[in-house]
Design a protein around this motif. Structure first.
Motif, PDB file in Angstrom:
ATOM      1  N   TRP A 332       0.816  -1.221   0.000  1.00  0.00           N
ATOM      2  CA  TRP A 332       0.000   0.000   0.000  1.00  0.00           C
ATOM      3  C   TRP A 332       0.851   1.273   0.000  1.00  0.00           C
ATOM      4  CZ3 TRP A 332      -4.927   0.017  -1.245  1.00  0.00           C
ATOM      5  CH2 TRP A 332      -5.643  -1.173  -1.132  1.00  0.00           C
ATOM      6  N   PHE A 333       2.112   1.143   0.416  1.00  0.00           N
ATOM      7  CA  PHE A 333       2.993   2.311   0.410  1.00  0.00           C
ATOM      8  C   PHE A 333       3.348   2.724  -1.024  1.00  0.00           C
ATOM      9  CE2 PHE A 333       6.941   4.627   1.721  1.00  0.00           C
ATOM     10  CZ  PHE A 333       6.317   5.497   2.600  1.00  0.00           C
ATOM     11  N   LEU A 334       3.067   1.831  -1.996  1.00  0.00           N
ATOM     12  CA  LEU A 334       3.299   2.157  -3.395  1.00  0.00           C
ATOM     13  C   LEU A 334       2.494   3.372  -3.845  1.00  0.00           C
ATOM     14  CD1 LEU A 334       3.224  -1.401  -5.010  1.00  0.00           C
ATOM     15  CD2 LEU A 334       5.089   0.236  -5.300  1.00  0.00           C
ATOM     16  N   ILE A 335       1.298   3.518  -3.310  1.00  0.00           N
ATOM     17  CA  ILE A 335       0.400   4.581  -3.784  1.00  0.00           C
ATOM     18  C   ILE A 335       0.946   5.974  -3.470  1.00  0.00           C
ATOM     19  CG2 ILE A 335      -1.924   5.571  -3.591  1.00  0.00           C
ATOM     20  CD1 ILE A 335      -2.960   2.715  -3.164  1.00  0.00           C
ATOM     21  N   PRO A 336       1.280   6.288  -2.199  1.00  0.00           N
ATOM     22  CA  PRO A 336       1.826   7.629  -1.950  1.00  0.00           C
ATOM     23  C   PRO A 336       3.167   7.871  -2.639  1.00  0.00           C
ATOM     24  CG  PRO A 336       1.971   6.260   0.042  1.00  0.00           C
ATOM     25  CD  PRO A 336       1.094   5.546  -0.934  1.00  0.00           C
ATOM     26  N   VAL A 337       4.025   6.836  -2.695  1.00  0.00           N
ATOM     27  CA  VAL A 337       5.307   7.000  -3.379  1.00  0.00           C
ATOM     28  C   VAL A 337       5.079   7.269  -4.862  1.00  0.00           C
ATOM     29  CG1 VAL A 337       7.421   5.827  -4.102  1.00  0.00           C
ATOM     30  CG2 VAL A 337       6.638   5.635  -1.740  1.00  0.00           C
ATOM     31  N   GLY A 338       4.179   6.510  -5.465  1.00  0.00           N
ATOM     32  CA  GLY A 338       3.862   6.705  -6.871  1.00  0.00           C
ATOM     33  C   GLY A 338       3.299   8.087  -7.141  1.00  0.00           C
ATOM     34  N   MET A 339       2.468   8.596  -6.243  1.00  0.00           N
ATOM     35  CA  MET A 339       1.874   9.922  -6.423  1.00  0.00           C
ATOM     36  C   MET A 339       2.924  11.026  -6.310  1.00  0.00           C
ATOM     37  SD  MET A 339      -1.773   9.438  -4.439  1.00  0.00           S
ATOM     38  CE  MET A 339      -2.490  10.978  -5.012  1.00  0.00           C
ATOM     39  N   ILE A 340       3.870  10.862  -5.385  1.00  0.00           N
ATOM     40  CA  ILE A 340       4.954  11.849  -5.259  1.00  0.00           C
ATOM     41  C   ILE A 340       5.798  11.863  -6.531  1.00  0.00           C
ATOM     42  CG2 ILE A 340       7.092  12.412  -4.029  1.00  0.00           C
ATOM     43  CD1 ILE A 340       5.746  11.275  -1.488  1.00  0.00           C
ATOM     44  N   ILE A 341       6.151  10.666  -6.999  1.00  0.00           N
ATOM     45  CA  ILE A 341       6.928  10.577  -8.239  1.00  0.00           C
ATOM     46  C   ILE A 341       6.129  11.169  -9.400  1.00  0.00           C
ATOM     47  CG2 ILE A 341       7.887   8.958  -9.935  1.00  0.00           C
ATOM     48  CD1 ILE A 341       8.669   7.174  -7.573  1.00  0.00           C
ATOM     49  N   GLY A 342       4.819  10.926  -9.401  1.00  0.00           N
ATOM     50  CA  GLY A 342       3.954  11.467 -10.449  1.00  0.00           C
ATOM     51  C   GLY A 342       4.001  12.974 -10.522  1.00  0.00           C
ATOM     52  N   TYR A 343       4.009  13.619  -9.370  1.00  0.00           N
ATOM     53  CA  TYR A 343       4.078  15.084  -9.367  1.00  0.00           C
ATOM     54  C   TYR A 343       5.389  15.561  -9.979  1.00  0.00           C
ATOM     55  CZ  TYR A 343       4.551  19.889  -7.906  1.00  0.00           C
ATOM     56  OH  TYR A 343       4.750  21.246  -7.916  1.00  0.00           O
ATOM     57  N   ALA A 383      -3.187   9.784 -11.530  1.00  0.00           N
ATOM     58  CA  ALA A 383      -3.009   8.742 -12.543  1.00  0.00           C
ATOM     59  C   ALA A 383      -2.073   7.644 -12.051  1.00  0.00           C
ATOM     60  CB  ALA A 383      -2.462   9.361 -13.833  1.00  0.00           C
ATOM     61  N   ILE A 384      -0.918   8.037 -11.520  1.00  0.00           N
ATOM     62  CA  ILE A 384       0.050   7.029 -11.063  1.00  0.00           C
ATOM     63  C   ILE A 384      -0.434   6.380  -9.767  1.00  0.00           C
ATOM     64  CG2 ILE A 384       2.437   6.653 -10.323  1.00  0.00           C
ATOM     65  CD1 ILE A 384       3.334   8.659 -12.329  1.00  0.00           C
ATOM     66  N   GLY A 385      -1.153   7.140  -8.941  1.00  0.00           N
ATOM     67  CA  GLY A 385      -1.774   6.539  -7.756  1.00  0.00           C
ATOM     68  C   GLY A 385      -2.737   5.431  -8.151  1.00  0.00           C
ATOM     69  N   LEU A 386      -3.566   5.684  -9.181  1.00  0.00           N
ATOM     70  CA  LEU A 386      -4.484   4.662  -9.677  1.00  0.00           C
ATOM     71  C   LEU A 386      -3.730   3.480 -10.280  1.00  0.00           C
ATOM     72  CD1 LEU A 386      -7.247   6.844 -11.396  1.00  0.00           C
ATOM     73  CD2 LEU A 386      -7.574   5.301  -9.461  1.00  0.00           C
ATOM     74  N   ALA A 387      -2.635   3.773 -10.970  1.00  0.00           N
ATOM     75  CA  ALA A 387      -1.830   2.702 -11.567  1.00  0.00           C
ATOM     76  C   ALA A 387      -1.282   1.772 -10.495  1.00  0.00           C
ATOM     77  CB  ALA A 387      -0.687   3.300 -12.389  1.00  0.00           C
ATOM     78  N   MET A 388      -0.811   2.357  -9.391  1.00  0.00           N
ATOM     79  CA  MET A 388      -0.280   1.535  -8.299  1.00  0.00           C
ATOM     80  C   MET A 388      -1.403   0.801  -7.546  1.00  0.00           C
ATOM     81  SD  MET A 388       2.849   1.750  -8.685  1.00  0.00           S
ATOM     82  CE  MET A 388       3.800   2.724  -9.856  1.00  0.00           C
ATOM     83  N   LEU A 389      -2.575   1.432  -7.482  1.00  0.00           N
ATOM     84  CA  LEU A 389      -3.730   0.762  -6.868  1.00  0.00           C
ATOM     85  C   LEU A 389      -4.102  -0.487  -7.655  1.00  0.00           C
ATOM     86  CD1 LEU A 389      -5.971   0.852  -4.696  1.00  0.00           C
ATOM     87  CD2 LEU A 389      -7.347   2.177  -6.324  1.00  0.00           C
ATOM     88  N   ARG A 390      -3.986  -0.411  -8.988  1.00  0.00           N
ATOM     89  CA  ARG A 390      -4.265  -1.583  -9.826  1.00  0.00           C
ATOM     90  C   ARG A 390      -3.293  -2.721  -9.532  1.00  0.00           C
ATOM     91  NH1 ARG A 390      -2.991  -1.058 -14.940  1.00  0.00           N
ATOM     92  NH2 ARG A 390      -4.064  -3.000 -15.449  1.00  0.00           N
ATOM     93  N   VAL A 391      -2.020  -2.364  -9.308  1.00  0.00           N
ATOM     94  CA  VAL A 391      -1.014  -3.385  -9.002  1.00  0.00           C
ATOM     95  C   VAL A 391      -1.387  -4.131  -7.721  1.00  0.00           C
ATOM     96  CG1 VAL A 391       1.395  -3.774  -8.353  1.00  0.00           C
ATOM     97  CG2 VAL A 391       0.846  -2.161 -10.187  1.00  0.00           C
ATOM     98  N   ILE A 392      -1.908  -3.389  -6.740  1.00  0.00           N
ATOM     99  CA  ILE A 392      -2.228  -3.978  -5.431  1.00  0.00           C
ATOM    100  C   ILE A 392      -3.527  -4.767  -5.459  1.00  0.00           C
ATOM    101  CG2 ILE A 392      -2.678  -3.448  -2.987  1.00  0.00           C
ATOM    102  CD1 ILE A 392      -1.069  -0.827  -3.483  1.00  0.00           C
ATOM    103  N   THR A 393      -4.543  -4.216  -6.140  1.00  0.00           N
ATOM    104  CA  THR A 393      -5.898  -4.772  -6.033  1.00  0.00           C
ATOM    105  C   THR A 393      -6.359  -5.539  -7.265  1.00  0.00           C
ATOM    106  OG1 THR A 393      -6.863  -2.697  -6.846  1.00  0.00           O
ATOM    107  CG2 THR A 393      -6.574  -2.921  -4.458  1.00  0.00           C
ATOM    108  N   ASP A 394      -5.581  -5.540  -8.350  1.00  0.00           N
ATOM    109  CA  ASP A 394      -5.944  -6.264  -9.575  1.00  0.00           C
ATOM    110  C   ASP A 394      -7.218  -5.694 -10.217  1.00  0.00           C
ATOM    111  OD1 ASP A 394      -5.686  -8.181 -11.566  1.00  0.00           O
ATOM    112  OD2 ASP A 394      -6.885  -9.662 -10.487  1.00  0.00           O
TER     113      ASP A 394
END
Length: 509
Positions: A332-343, A383-394
């Motif tokens: 789940w830590f992927l989502i905030p990290v992905g969002m920071i990188i996205g910005y 967008a990247i937050g959603l992308a990482m959410l897909r990785v976690i939740t399929d």
């Protein structure tokens, strides 16, 4: 030339440095081995120098060639010639697009690399031709966008296996880069100049938009022809942390040789077309030819360094960090990290700065570049937050793409034509090199850990799609800004009308 390179170097550093710092912090926290640090640092250096050289070389050669071809072809006023040249240009420049080459490397285990590249290139060629003819025959952009996106989704749902969807939509996001856009925009401006009506300028936008749909449909058709189903990603079981500093340098040397050959093959059609064009038209004088030749050489060196740095240095680090984050707190830590990188991806992307200034100028200052920057930053974060959410939740990729594109297409009826063209043109602007070079491998690495034994198939459906999500968001964001601009200008007009009425009334009295 020295000054130009320094300017491009500054742009590249501002694009890559913030993300590199974040990656280094994450690598330290996750305990990445020294060997991988060395690979990453060398890769980052090559990425900066290579991107600088590539952008400078493209400005010296590709942009000049594109503008001249656009001018000569459109002044002929021969529709068949415009269509033919657009088709050929679309193919040959797409083959050399760096982001496409990176994506093709990732899927080469499932789809032959050159099969994917050539399929995407043909898609761009066909749809660039359609885009040019649209300008000549004054066809409304939003109508074509609706027709082709509906076609793409119908092909995906009815005929193509779900494991192929993400790759197809990612292919549309990686084609609109620094190699393709100069040619496309130059041709578009030239074709629009044929028309004398006031809407010709507005219709010069939308070329990149249609050229981005072409690869999606082309790759989906490839899936139908090949009967592709149940695609799986070849998992690399080797230890990426094993090695020493000398091994790292040898790995880069091997990469340089391999990618130099690929880049040479990719640039060869452009060089051949330029030589043929010069023989037929004699459009360039000797000094220009020398400068263009030098630009092509710089482009070759820059693109070779860029692809080597991205694939040998950045991508393995992205995979390692993805694996580390995927095994922490259930991923789940992927989502905030992905969002920071996205910005930072969108904030540092040079093309985004150009886009923001363009919208501010087109709206006569009604929409500020700063506001655009914030809005795009937030949208790419999501967008990247959603992308990482897909990785976690399929989550199925279509649960995001279908409502997203429906919203974008509905907005075309309310947003001014100019903003619709800019919005769909800029779909690939935000999905720059860093999305393909780091975000995608990070998603792949995380998926390997989270999906476990089913990772080979899960990567194709859950990890791929990052580029498609990032490419989708500007379509909505910029059109919303267009609607706000329309309302703002309408209020100003009503205010002026009210003032004029009062003056007239006063004079009568």
């Amino acid at each position: 030339m020295k000054t130009a390179f320094i300017d491009k170097l500054k742009e590249s550093v501002s694009s890559i440095l913030p993300i590199a710092v974040i990656i280094l912090i994450l690598a330290v926290i996750l305990g990445v081995e020294t060997y991988q640090f060395v690979l990453f640092l060398i890769g980052a250096f090559l990425l900066v120098v290579g991107l600088s050289g590539f952008n400078m070389g493209a400005d010296m050669s590709m942009l000049v060639i594109g503008e001249k071809i656009g001018s000569v072809v459109t002044h002929s006023r021969k529709i068949w010639l415009i269509a033919f040249v657009s088709f050929i240009i679309g193919i040959i420049v797409t083959i050399a697009e760096p982001d496409l080459n990176i994506l093709a490397d990732y899927v080469s285990g499932a789809i032959d690399k050159w099969t994917l590249i050539l399929t995407v290139a043909v898609g761009v060629g066909i749809f660039l031709t359609i885009a040019m003819l649209r300008i000549v025959f004054k066809v409304r952009l939003s109508i074509l966008l609706i027709i082709f996106y509906v076609t793409a989704f119908l092909l995906a749902f009815i005929f193509v296996d779900s494991s192929f969807w993400a790759i197809a939509f990612d292919s549309g996001g990686v084609t609109t880069g620094p190699m393709t856009v100069p040619f496309i925009m130059a041709l578009g401006v030239g074709v629009a100049s044929i028309r004398s009506d006031k809407e010709g300028k507005d219709d010069s936008f939308g070329l990149v938009a249609l050229s981005s749909i072409g690869p999606i449909i082309a790759v989906l058709v490839l899936g139908i022809i090949t009967g592709a189903e149940n695609f799986s990603y070849p998992i690399d079981t080797s230890d990426p942390a094993a090695g020493n500093t000398a091994d790292a340098f040898y790995q880069f040397l091997a990469g340089l040789g391999s990618y130099a050959e690929e880049v040479g093959i990719a640039l060869a059609p452009i060089v051949a077309f330029f030589i043929l064009f010069q023989i037929i038209t004699r459009s360039f004088h000797k000094r220009q030819i020398v400068r263009i030749a030098l630009g092509i050489i710089i482009t070759f060196v820059g693109l070779t360094l860029f692809l080597t740095g991205a694939n040998v240095g950045f991508a393995p680090m992205g995979t390692l960090i993805g694996k580390g984050l995927g095994g922490f707190l259930g991923g789940w830590f992927l989502i905030p990290v992905g969002m920071i990188i996205g910005y930072f991806v969108v904030a540092a992307e040079p093309a985004v700065h150009v886009l923001n200034k363009q919208v501010e100028r087109m709206s006569a200052g009604a929409i500020k570049a700063r506001s655009m920057k914030i809005a795009l930053g937030i949208s790419v974060c999501c967008a990247i937050g959603l992308a990482m959410l897909r990785v976690i939740t399929d989550i199925n990729i279509m649960y995001v793409l279908v409502p997203g594109y429906v919203a974008a297409l509905v907005l075309t009826f309310f947003s001014p034509k100019l903003f619709t063209g800019i919005a769909f043109d800029s779909g690939g602007v935000a999905s720059g090199a860093m999305v393909s070079a780091f975000v995608l491998p990070m998603a792949i690495g995380a998926c390997q850990v989270i999906a476990g034994d089913s990772a080979a198939t899960a990567i194709m459906t859950d990890a791929f799609g990052c580029v498609a999500f990032v490419a989708l968001m500007p379509l909505i964001t910029i059109q919303v800004f267009g609607i706000l601009y329309k309302r703002k200008t309408s209020k100003i007009k009503r205010t002026f009308l009210t003032v004029d009425d009062r003056i007239i009334q006063y004079e009568v009295d």
